[in-house]
Design a protein around this motif. Structure first.
Motif, PDB file in Angstrom:
ATOM      1  N   LYS A   3       0.859  -1.183   0.000  1.00  0.00           N
ATOM      2  CA  LYS A   3       0.000   0.000   0.000  1.00  0.00           C
ATOM      3  C   LYS A   3       0.893   1.230   0.000  1.00  0.00           C
ATOM      4  O   LYS A   3       1.935   1.241   0.640  1.00  0.00           O
ATOM      5  CB  LYS A   3      -0.917   0.008   1.208  1.00  0.00           C
ATOM      6  CG  LYS A   3      -1.935  -1.129   1.164  1.00  0.00           C
ATOM      7  CD  LYS A   3      -3.018  -0.946   2.178  1.00  0.00           C
ATOM      8  CE  LYS A   3      -4.032  -2.052   2.096  1.00  0.00           C
ATOM      9  NZ  LYS A   3      -5.086  -1.820   1.141  1.00  0.00           N
ATOM     10  N   LEU A   6      -0.729   8.246  -2.667  1.00  0.00           N
ATOM     11  CA  LEU A   6      -0.621   8.921  -3.955  1.00  0.00           C
ATOM     12  C   LEU A   6      -0.183  10.372  -3.809  1.00  0.00           C
ATOM     13  O   LEU A   6       0.091  11.037  -4.802  1.00  0.00           O
ATOM     14  CB  LEU A   6      -1.960   8.859  -4.694  1.00  0.00           C
ATOM     15  CG  LEU A   6      -2.459   7.461  -5.047  1.00  0.00           C
ATOM     16  CD1 LEU A   6      -3.833   7.546  -5.701  1.00  0.00           C
ATOM     17  CD2 LEU A   6      -1.481   6.735  -5.950  1.00  0.00           C
ATOM     18  N   THR A  37      -5.007   9.952  -0.383  1.00  0.00           N
ATOM     19  CA  THR A  37      -5.502   8.751  -1.050  1.00  0.00           C
ATOM     20  C   THR A  37      -4.437   7.665  -1.002  1.00  0.00           C
ATOM     21  O   THR A  37      -3.273   7.901  -1.329  1.00  0.00           O
ATOM     22  CB  THR A  37      -5.840   9.063  -2.517  1.00  0.00           C
ATOM     23  OG1 THR A  37      -6.790  10.125  -2.534  1.00  0.00           O
ATOM     24  CG2 THR A  37      -6.401   7.850  -3.230  1.00  0.00           C
ATOM     25  N   ASP A  39      -3.419   3.767  -2.317  1.00  0.00           N
ATOM     26  CA  ASP A  39      -3.683   2.739  -3.314  1.00  0.00           C
ATOM     27  C   ASP A  39      -2.894   1.488  -2.925  1.00  0.00           C
ATOM     28  O   ASP A  39      -2.033   1.539  -2.040  1.00  0.00           O
ATOM     29  CB  ASP A  39      -3.266   3.223  -4.698  1.00  0.00           C
ATOM     30  CG  ASP A  39      -3.966   2.472  -5.823  1.00  0.00           C
ATOM     31  OD1 ASP A  39      -4.726   1.527  -5.540  1.00  0.00           O
ATOM     32  OD2 ASP A  39      -3.746   2.829  -6.994  1.00  0.00           O
ATOM     33  N   SER A  40      -3.167   0.365  -3.580  1.00  0.00           N
ATOM     34  CA  SER A  40      -2.467  -0.868  -3.217  1.00  0.00           C
ATOM     35  C   SER A  40      -2.383  -1.831  -4.387  1.00  0.00           C
ATOM     36  O   SER A  40      -3.087  -1.687  -5.381  1.00  0.00           O
ATOM     37  CB  SER A  40      -3.176  -1.558  -2.053  1.00  0.00           C
ATOM     38  OG  SER A  40      -4.448  -2.019  -2.452  1.00  0.00           O
TER      39      SER A  40
END
Length: 51
Positions: A3, A6, A37, A39-40
Motif C-alpha cells: 500500500k 498517492l 488517497t 492505493d495498493s
C-alpha cells in the motif's frame, strides 16, 4: 500486499514482516490522519527453491 500514498512518500507492505491486516490498518490510519488517497497492489508470492 503493498500500500502506498498517492500524495506523499508513505508506504507499507507485508514484505516488511507485517500481516495484511496490519498493513490495511496502517493505511486506514494514514488516510484518517492526512486525508491522502492510498492505493495498493498484491505482491507476488515468495519463490521457494528446492535443492
Amino acid at each position: 500486499m503493498y500500500k502506498y500514498c498517492l500524495e506523499c512518500e508513505w508506504q507499507c507492505s507485508t514484505g516488511e514482516g507485517r500481516s495484511e491486516a496490519d498493513v490495511s490498518k496502517e493505511a486506514i490510519e494514514h488516510f484518517v490522519e492526512t486525508g491522502h488517497t492510498v492505493d495498493s497492489f498484491r505482491l507476488p508470492p515468495p519463490v521457494i527453491r528446492m535443492n
